[in-house]
Design an enzyme around this catalytic site. Sequence first.
Site, mmCIF file in Angstrom:
data_model
loop_
_atom_site.group_PDB
_atom_site.id
_atom_site.type_symbol
_atom_site.label_atom_id
_atom_site.label_comp_id
_atom_site.label_asym_id
_atom_site.label_seq_id
_atom_site.Cartn_x
_atom_site.Cartn_y
_atom_site.Cartn_z
ATOM 1 N N MET A 26 13.384 -4.334 -1.380
ATOM 2 C CA MET A 26 11.850 -4.561 -1.627
ATOM 3 C C MET A 26 11.311 -5.680 -1.367
ATOM 4 O O MET A 26 11.619 -6.985 -1.195
ATOM 5 C CB MET A 26 11.765 -4.060 -3.202
ATOM 6 C CG MET A 26 12.383 -2.662 -3.293
ATOM 7 S SD MET A 26 12.370 -2.215 -5.155
ATOM 8 C CE MET A 26 10.635 -2.130 -5.721
ATOM 9 N N HIS A 27 9.981 -5.814 -1.843
ATOM 10 C CA HIS A 27 9.199 -6.943 -1.651
ATOM 11 C C HIS A 27 8.738 -7.577 -0.461
ATOM 12 O O HIS A 27 7.920 -8.619 -0.554
ATOM 13 C CB HIS A 27 9.699 -7.933 -2.883
ATOM 14 C CG HIS A 27 9.945 -7.133 -4.169
ATOM 15 N ND1 HIS A 27 9.250 -6.432 -4.705
ATOM 16 C CD2 HIS A 27 11.385 -7.238 -4.884
ATOM 17 C CE1 HIS A 27 9.952 -6.006 -6.089
ATOM 18 N NE2 HIS A 27 10.920 -6.626 -6.004
ATOM 19 N N ASP A 58 14.962 -0.019 -2.367
ATOM 20 C CA ASP A 58 16.339 0.323 -2.608
ATOM 21 C C ASP A 58 16.873 0.802 -4.186
ATOM 22 O O ASP A 58 17.657 1.624 -4.100
ATOM 23 C CB ASP A 58 17.143 -0.699 -2.233
ATOM 24 C CG ASP A 58 16.541 -2.258 -2.998
ATOM 25 O OD1 ASP A 58 15.675 -2.087 -3.617
ATOM 26 O OD2 ASP A 58 17.276 -3.265 -2.421
#
Length: 486
Positions: free
Chosen positions: A78-79, A237
Amino acid sequence: MLYIGIDLGTSAVKLLLMDEKGTIQKVVSKEYPLFFPETGWSEQNPEDWYQQSLEGLMELVAEADKSQVAGIGFGGQMHGLVALDKEDRVIRPAILWNDGRAEEETNYLNEVVGKEKLSRYTANIAFAGFTAPKLLWMRKHEPENFAKIHKIMLPKDYLAYRLCGVFCTDYSDASGMLLLDVKKKRWSEEMLEICGVREEQLPKLFESYEAVGCLKPEIAALTGLSGKVKVVAGAGDNAAAAVGTGTVGNGACNISLGTSGTIFISSKAFRADANHALHSFAHADGYYHLMGCMLSAASCNKWWNEDILKTKEFAAEQAAITRLGENNVFYLPYLMGERSPHNDARVRAAFIGMSMDTTRADMTQAVLEGVAFGLRDSLEAAREAGIAVERSKICGGGAKSPLWKKIIANVMNLKLDIIASEEGPGYGGALLAAVGCGEYPDVETAAKTVVKVTEVIEPDPELTAKYEEKYRKFKELYPMIKDWYY
């Protein structure tokens, strides 16, 4: 029918092939490099993700009945900030979830814009790993690159874009950008203005189980798959891992012991943590979840064994550990700073309490226990928010260690449900693909149909009491060292 799950991780992409009953037919893993240009920075080349995923996909289906493959779903780190120009070229290496360079921008968001406003706009406060602070960093430090941005996407969404040509994301992954109004499931106009981006630069939003398109003709030709194979949006995830462990519906919990470590609590109702220690995100099942995340979990054990001890025999190192709950060495698991609950990009890892009789096994045990204590910090934040957790699923590479699972069960005083498949995000991605193709009516039905608990690890009251005392001491250590790094 057959379904493919692609877990785009930090160190490797893992692809799995699953049938409609949830039985895994094959798993393929392909590694790619991770770059640290400066202390606290973490980057990857999106082209590496694509090339390794494509190679893995061809290997995965090489001996399968390709005509039976119906859908592809994702779980992804992520991110990360992936920025493309008008020609769809990657502008700069992706800035990853565990990158700490945007500390100044994070402080600006939390202290100048203000945590209460951020929480109102997005249901969350700023963490250095989130995407919005990265955009502010890029605008300040790389203005020429920032001006070129035509598309902003997350890691797994770049892969989906290359496979099907659709510029999309899902609500669970978008929740970690600090650009989404999580409660209303739409981009936050206020955050877009703060970050200097336009909505057309952001992907179209989907539920994780929705089909967004089909394979491009050239990808179908290259892999031998049908051009009718559906590409499903997938999930971040942790949300994908939660689906893969059956952590869906209301009040279920999953502990992920991967590169990072998380406590994930699903909920059918939206709620935000008033103390801002936990993230409030959308879930891949169409509802919501609260999550605490530590930046370095299994990566601590990997660093300790491979970089310091110079061994890959993890099990052999753990075999010498016999005195659970009696170790006088403490390890603070902050190799890349920390997110939940400290939100401190500068703090670093430390060993405390060594003496002349400290052994190699004591140090290894301290690493395992330190990660467990760090996860306990997030569990305590959930309890302070009024959430009662009595048992949890567990997944991730670290969960393959029987000793580590025993430590976590007793440090957290939780029953741990061990499931048949340990594939986490990839398995969740395949289940999302199955839902998107109509194999199951919804995510909760899919997960509860195929996920099977094979073992329950019960905490031992005597050992739990010992770890309770150790945890109280562990909690005193972060306040003691945090100012060293400022």
